[in-house]
Design a protein around this motif. Structure first.
Motif: not given
Length: 154
Positions: A14-26
């Motif tokens: 989902t878009s929310a998972q993508c945003r969370a993944a961006e933050r977590a990866l960073g």
């Protein structure tokens, strides 16, 4: 600024998972490598039925992360573990659903250049313009930079 390319199956996150993944990866990148600055994530979505693993439709995601040239193996491995854990926590991916690579900047640049060079030289400006427009549109409408694996009319 570091670049992270995330190739996923269309509709798998989902878009929310993508945003969370961006933050977590960073965050995992900064903590494990002591890096400063921002990591920019670009998402590429592969349409259903266009990728296979072990002779079946794939659920694999591929995350390509830019790192300093010559990063030593111990730091690279720590960062890969941290980023893999971060990805799996957010996406709930299984053990065989992620391929993660930390790639030296020089090789990362070469990979992008070779991808660009596949396009006829006279078509590159229009392709680049369409890609940038798509990236900006997706950022405004979906909250993330995303491109489709199959560009229309390119």
């Amino acid at each position: 600024m570091r670049r992270i390319l995330c190739t996923i199956q269309e509709g798998s996150l989902t878009s929310a998972q993508c945003r969370a993944a961006e933050r977590a990866l960073g965050e995992a990148y900064r903590k494990s490598l002591g890096a400063t600055g921002r990591a920019v994530v670009i998402w590429c979505e592969i349409p259903a039925g266009q990728s296979y693993t072990e002779n079946r439709a794939s659920t694999m995601s591929w995350v390509l992360v830019e790192t300093d040239d010559g990063l030593d193996a111990a730091r690279r491995e720590r960062a890969m573990h941290a980023m893999s854990d971060a990805w799996n926590t957010v996406t709930h991916a299984g053990p065989n659903d992620l391929m993660l690579a930390l790639v030296d900047t020089s090789l990362f640049d070469r990979y992008l250049r070779l991808n660009r060079d596949r396009i006829r030289p006279n078509a590159r400006p229009l392709f680049l313009l369409r890609t940038l427009a798509h990236l900006l549109t997706s950022r405004l409408t979906r909250g993330r930079f995303a491109i489709a694996a199959n560009h229309h009319r390119s």
